[in-house]
Motif scaffolding. Structure first.
Motif, PDB file in Angstrom:
ATOM      1  N   MET A   1       0.754  51.771  57.986  1.00  7.75           N
ATOM      2  CA  MET A   1       1.341  50.456  57.770  1.00  7.75           C
ATOM      3  C   MET A   1       0.759  49.883  56.480  1.00  7.75           C
ATOM      4  SD  MET A   1       3.343  47.919  59.031  1.00  7.75           S
ATOM      5  CE  MET A   1       3.690  48.580  60.638  1.00  7.75           C
ATOM      6  N   ILE A   2       1.639  49.531  55.562  1.00  8.42           N
ATOM      7  CA  ILE A   2       1.214  48.868  54.326  1.00  8.42           C
ATOM      8  C   ILE A   2       1.187  47.368  54.607  1.00  8.42           C
ATOM      9  CG2 ILE A   2       1.788  48.407  51.916  1.00  8.42           C
ATOM     10  CD1 ILE A   2       3.374  51.084  51.971  1.00  8.42           C
ATOM     11  N   ILE A   3       0.084  46.725  54.253  1.00 11.09           N
ATOM     12  CA  ILE A   3      -0.035  45.270  54.438  1.00 11.09           C
ATOM     13  C   ILE A   3      -0.458  44.669  53.110  1.00 11.09           C
ATOM     14  CG2 ILE A   3      -1.183  43.402  55.678  1.00 11.09           C
ATOM     15  CD1 ILE A   3      -1.784  45.442  57.912  1.00 11.09           C
ATOM     16  N   VAL A   4       0.331  43.718  52.619  1.00  6.99           N
ATOM     17  CA  VAL A   4       0.004  43.044  51.361  1.00  6.99           C
ATOM     18  C   VAL A   4       0.189  41.536  51.516  1.00  6.99           C
ATOM     19  CG1 VAL A   4       0.613  45.035  49.918  1.00  6.99           C
ATOM     20  CG2 VAL A   4       2.344  43.315  50.419  1.00  6.99           C
ATOM     21  N   THR A   5      -0.501  40.792  50.667  1.00  4.77           N
ATOM     22  CA  THR A   5      -0.358  39.336  50.671  1.00  4.77           C
ATOM     23  C   THR A   5       0.724  38.875  49.704  1.00  4.77           C
ATOM     24  OG1 THR A   5      -2.087  39.124  49.010  1.00  4.77           O
ATOM     25  CG2 THR A   5      -2.765  38.983  51.329  1.00  4.77           C
ATOM     26  N   THR A   6       1.259  39.797  48.928  1.00  6.62           N
ATOM     27  CA  THR A   6       2.282  39.484  47.931  1.00  6.62           C
ATOM     28  C   THR A   6       3.679  39.581  48.544  1.00  6.62           C
ATOM     29  OG1 THR A   6       2.287  41.793  47.230  1.00  6.62           O
ATOM     30  CG2 THR A   6       0.849  40.283  46.023  1.00  6.62           C
ATOM     31  N   GLU A   7       4.677  39.150  47.769  1.00  4.53           N
ATOM     32  CA  GLU A   7       6.069  39.196  48.239  1.00  4.53           C
ATOM     33  C   GLU A   7       6.708  40.553  48.014  1.00  4.53           C
ATOM     34  OE1 GLU A   7       8.305  35.991  46.520  1.00  4.53           O
ATOM     35  OE2 GLU A   7       6.808  34.520  47.096  1.00  4.53           O
ATOM     36  N   ASN A   8       6.073  41.388  47.203  1.00  6.38           N
ATOM     37  CA  ASN A   8       6.574  42.726  46.896  1.00  6.38           C
ATOM     38  C   ASN A   8       5.440  43.722  47.000  1.00  6.38           C
ATOM     39  OD1 ASN A   8       9.322  41.961  46.002  1.00  6.38           O
ATOM     40  ND2 ASN A   8       8.189  40.880  44.406  1.00  6.38           N
ATOM     41  N   ILE A   9       5.813  45.002  47.110  1.00  4.31           N
ATOM     42  CA  ILE A   9       4.826  46.075  47.105  1.00  4.31           C
ATOM     43  C   ILE A   9       5.095  46.896  45.858  1.00  4.31           C
ATOM     44  CG2 ILE A   9       3.939  48.092  48.326  1.00  4.31           C
ATOM     45  CD1 ILE A   9       5.074  46.811  50.912  1.00  4.31           C
ATOM     46  N   PHE A  10       4.143  46.882  44.947  1.00  2.00           N
ATOM     47  CA  PHE A  10       4.311  47.573  43.676  1.00  2.00           C
ATOM     48  C   PHE A  10       4.692  49.031  43.911  1.00  2.00           C
ATOM     49  CE2 PHE A  10       2.656  50.014  40.060  1.00  2.00           C
ATOM     50  CZ  PHE A  10       3.362  49.397  39.030  1.00  2.00           C
ATOM     51  N   GLY A  11       5.760  49.474  43.256  1.00  2.69           N
ATOM     52  CA  GLY A  11       6.207  50.856  43.351  1.00  2.69           C
ATOM     53  C   GLY A  11       7.040  51.169  44.571  1.00  2.69           C
ATOM     54  N   LYS A  12       7.311  50.176  45.399  1.00  2.00           N
ATOM     55  CA  LYS A  12       8.116  50.376  46.610  1.00  2.00           C
ATOM     56  C   LYS A  12       9.326  49.454  46.571  1.00  2.00           C
ATOM     57  CE  LYS A  12       5.074  53.014  48.810  1.00  2.00           C
ATOM     58  NZ  LYS A  12       5.320  54.386  49.200  1.00  2.00           N
ATOM     59  N   GLU A  13      10.403  49.914  47.153  1.00  2.00           N
ATOM     60  CA  GLU A  13      11.600  49.084  47.255  1.00  2.00           C
ATOM     61  C   GLU A  13      11.780  48.651  48.703  1.00  2.00           C
ATOM     62  OE1 GLU A  13      16.419  49.365  46.569  1.00  2.00           O
ATOM     63  OE2 GLU A  13      15.097  50.758  45.509  1.00  2.00           O
ATOM     64  N   ILE A  14      11.971  47.349  48.893  1.00  2.00           N
ATOM     65  CA  ILE A  14      12.204  46.826  50.239  1.00  2.00           C
ATOM     66  C   ILE A  14      13.655  47.117  50.612  1.00  2.00           C
ATOM     67  CG2 ILE A  14      12.310  44.750  51.675  1.00  2.00           C
ATOM     68  CD1 ILE A  14      10.005  43.637  49.928  1.00  2.00           C
ATOM     69  N   ARG A  15      13.833  47.893  51.669  1.00  2.00           N
ATOM     70  CA  ARG A  15      15.173  48.299  52.121  1.00  2.00           C
ATOM     71  C   ARG A  15      15.746  47.363  53.182  1.00  2.00           C
ATOM     72  NH1 ARG A  15      17.584  51.441  48.592  1.00  2.00           N
ATOM     73  NH2 ARG A  15      16.285  53.169  47.981  1.00  2.00           N
ATOM     74  N   GLU A  16      14.844  46.810  53.982  1.00  2.00           N
ATOM     75  CA  GLU A  16      15.328  45.998  55.105  1.00  2.00           C
ATOM     76  C   GLU A  16      14.256  45.003  55.530  1.00  2.00           C
ATOM     77  OE1 GLU A  16      17.032  46.825  59.632  1.00  2.00           O
ATOM     78  OE2 GLU A  16      16.508  48.515  58.350  1.00  2.00           O
ATOM     79  N   LEU A  17      14.672  43.777  55.798  1.00  2.00           N
ATOM     80  CA  LEU A  17      13.777  42.760  56.362  1.00  2.00           C
ATOM     81  C   LEU A  17      13.886  42.823  57.881  1.00  2.00           C
ATOM     82  CD1 LEU A  17      14.513  39.645  54.110  1.00  2.00           C
ATOM     83  CD2 LEU A  17      12.477  41.084  54.077  1.00  2.00           C
ATOM     84  N   LYS A  18      12.760  42.892  58.544  1.00  2.00           N
ATOM     85  CA  LYS A  18      12.738  42.930  60.007  1.00  2.00           C
ATOM     86  C   LYS A  18      12.359  41.580  60.616  1.00  2.00           C
ATOM     87  CE  LYS A  18      13.860  47.216  60.746  1.00  2.00           C
ATOM     88  NZ  LYS A  18      14.989  47.584  61.607  1.00  2.00           N
ATOM     89  N   GLY A  19      11.814  40.695  59.781  1.00  2.00           N
ATOM     90  CA  GLY A  19      11.520  39.352  60.256  1.00  2.00           C
ATOM     91  C   GLY A  19      10.043  39.034  60.398  1.00  2.00           C
ATOM     92  N   PHE A  20       9.801  37.852  60.911  1.00  2.00           N
ATOM     93  CA  PHE A  20       8.461  37.302  61.084  1.00  2.00           C
ATOM     94  C   PHE A  20       7.698  38.096  62.143  1.00  2.00           C
ATOM     95  CE2 PHE A  20       5.629  34.321  63.328  1.00  2.00           C
ATOM     96  CZ  PHE A  20       4.851  33.900  62.265  1.00  2.00           C
ATOM     97  N   VAL A  21       6.442  38.406  61.841  1.00  2.00           N
ATOM     98  CA  VAL A  21       5.559  39.063  62.811  1.00  2.00           C
ATOM     99  C   VAL A  21       4.225  38.336  62.840  1.00  2.00           C
ATOM    100  CG1 VAL A  21       6.611  41.344  62.751  1.00  2.00           C
ATOM    101  CG2 VAL A  21       4.858  40.787  61.067  1.00  2.00           C
ATOM    102  N   ARG A  22       3.558  38.421  63.975  1.00  2.00           N
ATOM    103  CA  ARG A  22       2.279  37.741  64.109  1.00  2.00           C
ATOM    104  C   ARG A  22       1.423  38.432  65.146  1.00  2.00           C
ATOM    105  NH1 ARG A  22       1.512  35.564  68.766  1.00  2.00           N
ATOM    106  NH2 ARG A  22       3.230  34.977  70.090  1.00  2.00           N
ATOM    107  N   GLY A  23       0.150  38.123  65.073  1.00  2.00           N
ATOM    108  CA  GLY A  23      -0.815  38.557  66.071  1.00  2.00           C
ATOM    109  C   GLY A  23      -1.925  37.529  66.109  1.00  2.00           C
ATOM    110  N   SER A  24      -2.456  37.282  67.292  1.00  2.00           N
ATOM    111  CA  SER A  24      -3.515  36.272  67.377  1.00  2.00           C
ATOM    112  C   SER A  24      -4.510  36.626  68.465  1.00  2.00           C
ATOM    113  CB  SER A  24      -2.923  34.886  67.639  1.00  2.00           C
ATOM    114  OG  SER A  24      -2.324  34.844  68.922  1.00  2.00           O
ATOM    115  N   THR A  25      -5.640  35.979  68.406  1.00  2.00           N
ATOM    116  CA  THR A  25      -6.669  36.086  69.429  1.00  2.00           C
ATOM    117  C   THR A  25      -7.462  34.779  69.434  1.00  2.00           C
ATOM    118  OG1 THR A  25      -8.528  37.395  70.278  1.00  2.00           O
ATOM    119  CG2 THR A  25      -8.378  37.162  67.893  1.00  2.00           C
TER     120      THR A  25
END
Length: 104
Positions: A1-25
């Protein structure tokens, strides 16, 4: 799983948005660690017991966010953020959130 704080991932193309995700404790203080932390406030310095506790909480929240993203069929998370809040005396919530995407 690639995780970034930016809106894009350098060198990768976003093919599909899956939506908001979260996790908490929600983490609470441990009485033994509280005693050690209380002593540390007298002499000063970093309270390692709480630093370790919060690091573990962040890792749990991020892990749960990743599980949420995987459940939606994503292979990356963009715009990841962490937030902390006090939910009651001696308890803190850590939440990790972002946007799940599929990248090439």
């Amino acid at each position: 799983m690639i995780i970034v704080t930016t809106e894009n991932i350098f060198g990768k193309e976003i093919r599909e948005l899956k939506g908001f995700v979260r996790g908490s404790t929600v983490q609470t203080k441990h009485i033994g660690k509280d005693i050690l932390a209380g002593l540390k406030t007298i002499v000063g310095g970093e309270i390692n017991e709480y630093t370790e506790m919060m690091d573990e909480a962040r890792q749990k929240a991020i892990g749960r966010m990743v599980e949420d993203a995987q459940g939606k069929g994503a292979n990356a998370i963009i715009g990841m953020r962490l937030q902390t809040s006090s939910v009651m005396q001696n308890a803190a919530e850590i939440i990790a959130y972002g946007t799940a995407v599929v990248v090439d």
